[in-house]
Design a protein around this motif. Structure first.
Motif, short mmCIF file in Angstrom:
data_model
loop_
_atom_site.label_atom_id
_atom_site.label_comp_id
_atom_site.label_asym_id
_atom_site.label_seq_id
_atom_site.Cartn_x
_atom_site.Cartn_y
_atom_site.Cartn_z
N ALA A 17 0.83 -1.21 0.00
CA ALA A 17 0.00 0.00 0.00
C ALA A 17 0.86 1.26 0.00
O ALA A 17 0.49 2.28 -0.57
N VAL A 27 -7.67 -0.69 2.15
CA VAL A 27 -8.64 -1.68 2.65
C VAL A 27 -10.07 -1.13 2.51
O VAL A 27 -10.97 -1.81 2.02
N TYR A 49 -1.85 6.17 7.33
CA TYR A 49 -2.34 4.81 7.14
C TYR A 49 -2.78 4.46 5.71
O TYR A 49 -3.96 4.22 5.46
N VAL A 64 -1.32 -4.61 2.63
CA VAL A 64 -2.73 -4.99 2.75
C VAL A 64 -2.82 -6.44 2.32
O VAL A 64 -2.41 -6.80 1.21
N GLY A 66 -2.52 1.74 4.27
CA GLY A 66 -3.15 0.41 4.29
C GLY A 66 -4.64 0.50 4.56
O GLY A 66 -5.46 -0.17 3.92
N ILE A 67 -5.00 1.36 5.51
CA ILE A 67 -6.43 1.52 5.83
C ILE A 67 -7.16 2.16 4.65
O ILE A 67 -8.28 1.76 4.29
N HIS A 92 -5.57 -2.50 16.18
CA HIS A 92 -6.18 -2.63 14.85
C HIS A 92 -7.57 -3.26 14.87
O HIS A 92 -8.37 -3.02 13.99
N GLU A 152 -5.35 -4.61 6.92
CA GLU A 152 -4.11 -3.85 6.97
C GLU A 152 -3.09 -4.59 7.82
O GLU A 152 -3.41 -5.04 8.93
N ASP A 211 3.89 -1.06 4.89
CA ASP A 211 2.44 -0.91 4.96
C ASP A 211 1.82 -1.82 3.92
O ASP A 211 1.76 -1.49 2.74
#
Ligand code: F0G
Length: 457
Positions: free
Chosen positions: A350, A368, A362, A403, A364-365, A448, A381, A401
């Motif tokens: 990510a 996602v 973030y 996913v 990754g978030i 998380h 994530e 980072d």
């Protein structure tokens, strides 16, 4: 005649309907979940790649075995069958059933760690790390340097850096009660550890007189990679390779929710009598009597059968190929992923895909959540939200980072995977529009799972 297509090595006799939703419904559901896909209702997810843990489909033989479950509190026949299968595979003297992998970790670490200790591993999984740290000990990750470079292709990216392990054992050896190796290395991308590397770890453990434990959750996938990639192993069966891996260790923790092909369960297996005594005492406190350890007799039957099925070649060939198949499609479309494909999952980089979102916002978030809103696909994530906060509470970017798109075992077919690839590629084509997030609220440990997020404008 050899055909190229690797087919699912099963036919389907019972099906579960998927629930389709539209984008406005998914936006609403995610808002209600505080921007955290862990807090969604499963019914609002179309293709669930959150985890490969406990989400697999059992075989008709496993379902049949459930009816053979002996629910005796003590001395259940199902326990003896379970014990025989685990011993045949691992060779370990003591087999202690637990309700899942982290219970085995908790019991092991509470038995053998004291504050200030150090546990080396390639990469600790999050619950493993948490169970080490709760004892006041340090979880030290010593994966090889190649294992930290997502785009780099290497056959055994889960290997432990033997020089770093030697340095740790020389400098801090008196504080190391055991060495661990995670097969495959989940936090490092589902990457395998070679037999050669395990032999090297064993030699160091012998020299410094330390026991070696495998985190064996995905031992069969690791064995298949060894068969494919390690010189001299092509003619061995996956089971023989798995046995060779276990023969190099003194014990293991296991989540049967992965390569046990079961929906729940796990075990701790080990050779040391004194450690086993301590572990059984703790087991009785919170899990149950040593012949069931928090499981029903029928669970023990399902796991015993699962451990036999998971090392079958047609299963492993299909299993590893499905992850590669998804990886190939993403690589072809230019989506940056961790390479090579992991055994149980594909990990999208990510940070590389979304360079405009800094790690502390973030990426990754962001990815996602976009996958969920766009296509109802749930991923997870594995990055700065999961690993970015130190024990002192300070935040810093995690090493990567990522996913993760984890593939439940025997659940989705090739067309499901085609759909997932389409969704990922669509989201990647709109990457510039994605925004970062900030954390609105979070607990102090394992944040998380329950943190709430707000999208930045
Ligand atoms: N070790 C590894 C390498 C794992 O991947 C997991 C679980 C555990 C230990 C703990 O096992 O869940 O049965 O208590 N991994 C899951 C995942 C949850 O999604 O990767 P458990």
């Amino acid at each position: 005649m050899a055909f190229r297509t690797i087919i699912e090595p099963f036919r389907i006799k019972s099906v579960e309907a998927l629930r389709f939703t539209d984008e406005p419904t998914r936006r609403r559901a995610l808002a209600e979940a505080g921007g955290n896909v862990f807090l969604l209702r499963g019914d609002d997810v179309l293709i669930d790649l959150l985890t490969d843990s406990g989400t697999g489909a059992m075989s008709a033989t496993q379902w049949g075995a459930l009816m053979q479950g002996d629910e005796s509190y003590a001395g259940s026949r199902s326990f003896y069958r379970f014990q025989a299968v685990v011993q045949d595979l691992t060779g370990f003297r003591h087999v202690i059933p637990t309700h899942q992998g982290r219970a085995a970790e908790r019991i092991l670490f509470e038995s053998v760690l004291t504050a200030g200790d150090v546990v080396p591993n390639n990469n600790h999984f999050d619950t493993t790390r948490a169970n080490v740290e709760v004892e006041g000990a340090e979880a030290r990750d010593l994966v090889i340097a190649e294992g930290r470079v997502p785009s780099l292709v290497h056959p055994f990216k889960g290997n432990i850096d033997l020089d770093a392990l030697e340095r740790t054992l020389m400098a801090d050896g008196d504080r190391v009660p055991l060495v661990m190796a995670t097969v495959t290395n989940n936090s490092g991308g589902g990457q395998p550890v070679s037999l050669e590397n395990l032999r090297g770890v064993r030699a160091l453990c012998d020299r410094f007189d330390k026991p070696l434990f495998l985190d064996a959750c995905r031992f069969a996938e690791n064995a298949w990679f060894i068969k494919q990639r390690e010189a001299g192993q092509a003619d061995q069966t996956p089971k023989a390779i798995a046995q060779a891996m276990f023969a190099l260790a003194d014990g293991c923790t296991m989540s049967a929710k992965k390569d046990g092909l079961a929906n729940i369960g796990g075990f701790l297996a080990l050779n040391d009598d004194a450690w086993a005594d301590k572990a059984r005492t703790l087991l009785i406190l919170t899990e149950g009597f040593p012949t069931y350890g928090g499981l029903a007799g029928y669970d023990l039957e399902a796991i015993a059968r699962g451990l036999e099925e998971v090392v079958e070649e047609p299963y492993l060939r299909y299993r590893i190929r499905s992850a590669e198949y998804l990886a190939d499609k993403l690589v072809e479309a230019g989506v940056p992923i961790l390479r090579p494909a992991g055994g149980h999952a594909i990990y999208i980089d990510a940070r590389a895909l979304l360079p405009h979102i800094p790690p502390l916002e973030y990426p990754g978030i962001a990815l996602v959540n976009a996958l969920y809103i766009t296509g109802g696909v749930r991923a997870v994530e594995i990055g700065t939200v999961m690993f970015g906060r130190g024990s002192d509470g300070a935040e810093s970017p995690a090493a990567m980072d990522l996913v993760r798109l984890a593939l439940p075992r025997r659940v989705y077919t090739q067309s499901h995977i085609d759909y997932v690839a389409e969704v990922v590629i669509e989201v990647a084509s709109q990457r510039e529009a994605l925004r970062g997030y900030r954390i609105v609220s979070a607990p102090t440990a394992l944040r998380h799972f329950t943190a709430k997020f707000e999208q930045l404008t």
